[in-house]
Design an enzyme around this catalytic site. Sequence first.
Site, short mmCIF file in Angstrom:
data_model
loop_
_atom_site.label_atom_id
_atom_site.label_comp_id
_atom_site.label_asym_id
_atom_site.label_seq_id
_atom_site.Cartn_x
_atom_site.Cartn_y
_atom_site.Cartn_z
N ASN A 86 47.64 38.81 -56.95
CA ASN A 86 47.32 38.52 -58.35
C ASN A 86 46.38 39.54 -58.99
O ASN A 86 46.41 39.72 -60.20
CB ASN A 86 46.70 37.12 -58.42
CG ASN A 86 46.04 36.88 -59.77
OD1 ASN A 86 46.72 36.63 -60.76
ND2 ASN A 86 44.71 36.97 -59.81
N TYR A 92 50.37 50.04 -67.84
CA TYR A 92 50.42 48.61 -67.49
C TYR A 92 51.86 48.08 -67.42
O TYR A 92 52.27 47.56 -66.37
CB TYR A 92 49.56 47.80 -68.46
CG TYR A 92 49.47 46.34 -68.11
CD1 TYR A 92 48.81 45.91 -66.96
CD2 TYR A 92 50.07 45.37 -68.91
CE1 TYR A 92 48.74 44.56 -66.62
CE2 TYR A 92 50.00 44.02 -68.59
CZ TYR A 92 49.34 43.62 -67.44
OH TYR A 92 49.27 42.29 -67.11
N LYS A 150 54.08 46.80 -64.06
CA LYS A 150 54.68 45.46 -63.90
C LYS A 150 56.20 45.53 -63.72
O LYS A 150 56.79 44.69 -63.04
CB LYS A 150 54.28 44.56 -65.07
CG LYS A 150 52.76 44.27 -65.14
CD LYS A 150 52.22 43.61 -63.86
CE LYS A 150 50.75 43.20 -63.99
NZ LYS A 150 50.22 42.53 -62.78
P1 NAD Z 1 41.14 38.75 -65.03
O1 NAD Z 1 40.63 40.06 -65.50
O2 NAD Z 1 40.50 37.49 -65.49
O3 NAD Z 1 41.20 38.72 -63.44
C1 NAD Z 1 41.63 39.84 -62.73
C2 NAD Z 1 41.35 39.61 -61.27
O4 NAD Z 1 41.65 40.83 -60.60
C3 NAD Z 1 39.88 39.29 -61.01
O5 NAD Z 1 39.78 38.28 -60.05
C4 NAD Z 1 39.33 40.60 -60.46
O6 NAD Z 1 38.31 40.40 -59.52
C5 NAD Z 1 40.54 41.21 -59.79
N1 NAD Z 1 40.39 42.65 -59.77
C6 NAD Z 1 40.32 43.51 -60.82
N2 NAD Z 1 40.12 44.76 -60.38
C7 NAD Z 1 40.05 44.69 -59.00
C8 NAD Z 1 39.86 45.64 -57.98
N3 NAD Z 1 39.71 46.93 -58.23
N4 NAD Z 1 39.87 45.19 -56.71
C9 NAD Z 1 40.05 43.91 -56.42
N5 NAD Z 1 40.22 42.96 -57.34
C10 NAD Z 1 40.23 43.36 -58.63
O7 NAD Z 1 42.68 38.78 -65.41
P2 NAD Z 1 43.85 37.70 -65.34
O8 NAD Z 1 44.36 37.58 -66.71
O9 NAD Z 1 43.48 36.49 -64.59
O10 NAD Z 1 44.92 38.58 -64.54
C11 NAD Z 1 45.45 38.21 -63.29
C12 NAD Z 1 46.83 38.80 -63.18
O11 NAD Z 1 47.66 38.27 -64.20
C13 NAD Z 1 46.88 40.33 -63.31
O12 NAD Z 1 47.77 40.87 -62.37
C14 NAD Z 1 47.42 40.52 -64.71
O13 NAD Z 1 48.10 41.74 -64.87
C15 NAD Z 1 48.33 39.32 -64.85
N6 NAD Z 1 48.65 38.93 -66.23
C16 NAD Z 1 47.69 38.43 -67.05
C17 NAD Z 1 48.05 38.08 -68.35
C18 NAD Z 1 47.05 37.51 -69.31
O14 NAD Z 1 47.41 37.35 -70.50
N7 NAD Z 1 45.85 37.16 -68.92
C19 NAD Z 1 49.36 38.23 -68.78
C20 NAD Z 1 50.30 38.75 -67.90
C21 NAD Z 1 49.93 39.09 -66.62
#
Ligand code: NAD
Length: 248
Positions: A91, A156, A160
């Site tokens: 994730n 990005y 994906k």
């Molecule tokens: P967030 O920024 O709240 O969380 C991201 C997580 O990734 C955190 O737990 C962080 O510790 C971890 N992370 C970031 N950089 C890191 C690193 N270098 N090493 C280890 N861990 C690291 O974001 P989120 O929205 O919860 O995103 C989680 C996933 O969902 C991601 O893959 C993101 O691409 C995907 N996503 C999010 C959305 C959205 O709208 N929030 C939409 C589509 C996809």
Amino acid sequence: MLLKGKVAVVTGGTRGIGRAVVEKYLENGAKVVLWGSREETVKKALAELKSKNGDWDVSGMYPDLTNASEVETAIQSVKEQYGKIDILVNNAGISQSTPLYQYTADDFDKIMKLNVSALFYTILPTAKIMKEQGGGVIINTSSMVSISGQPSGVGYPTSKFAVNGMTVSLARELAKDHIRVNAVAPGVTKTDMVAALPEAVVEAISAKIPLGRPGEPEDVANAFVYLASDMASYVTGEILSVDGACRA
Ligand code: NAD
């Protein structure tokens, strides 16, 4: 209790979508090893989870996801501690919306390293363990931009699209080892990642969501529970959109 007795590793489990997945997995009876990027944030998340429910079996690690050998060592230590790994959730991810003419090669490499290469680093040692134990489930986190692309921040969506390619390819390769591989493709979800985007961008996207609201982390986490559970025993190679039908 859809995941009773299962052992799960969740990367990026300290906050946002990953944190919601960790909580839903614990609520459903799984033992969870959450991975974060720093010791402080992992400790904080563990303390919060323990204060919610002292019976939850949750521990934490913070390997450098961009270092293949460090990741392999961490996966092996989960196997040593718990005896197996049933579920791997990839994730952790970062996003960036910089226009192309300001984008640097370093920016591009950084996003690909965490959003794509790190998945390969976790999957390789975990799949070997899962094969040996007779099966398992891998779930990657994709995005709605893996379907539509996005008009800036090319790294990005590219990352994906790669996640989807890895997911469907490995689903086909690992099916014979009883390892299912799927991805969840969230739409706009209320986490720090979205809070970091310019407000005008979020408003413009939200206005186009047919269900009329951005997703909550819990909306997305429910899909991770389903895919990890035996209810999805015949589902593999699927990119499951959880986006309120927002595809652009
Ligand atoms: P967030 O920024 O709240 O969380 C991201 C997580 O990734 C955190 O737990 C962080 O510790 C971890 N992370 C970031 N950089 C890191 C690193 N270098 N090493 C280890 N861990 C690291 O974001 P989120 O929205 O919860 O995103 C989680 C996933 O969902 C991601 O893959 C993101 O691409 C995907 N996503 C999010 C959305 C959205 O709208 N929030 C939409 C589509 C996809």
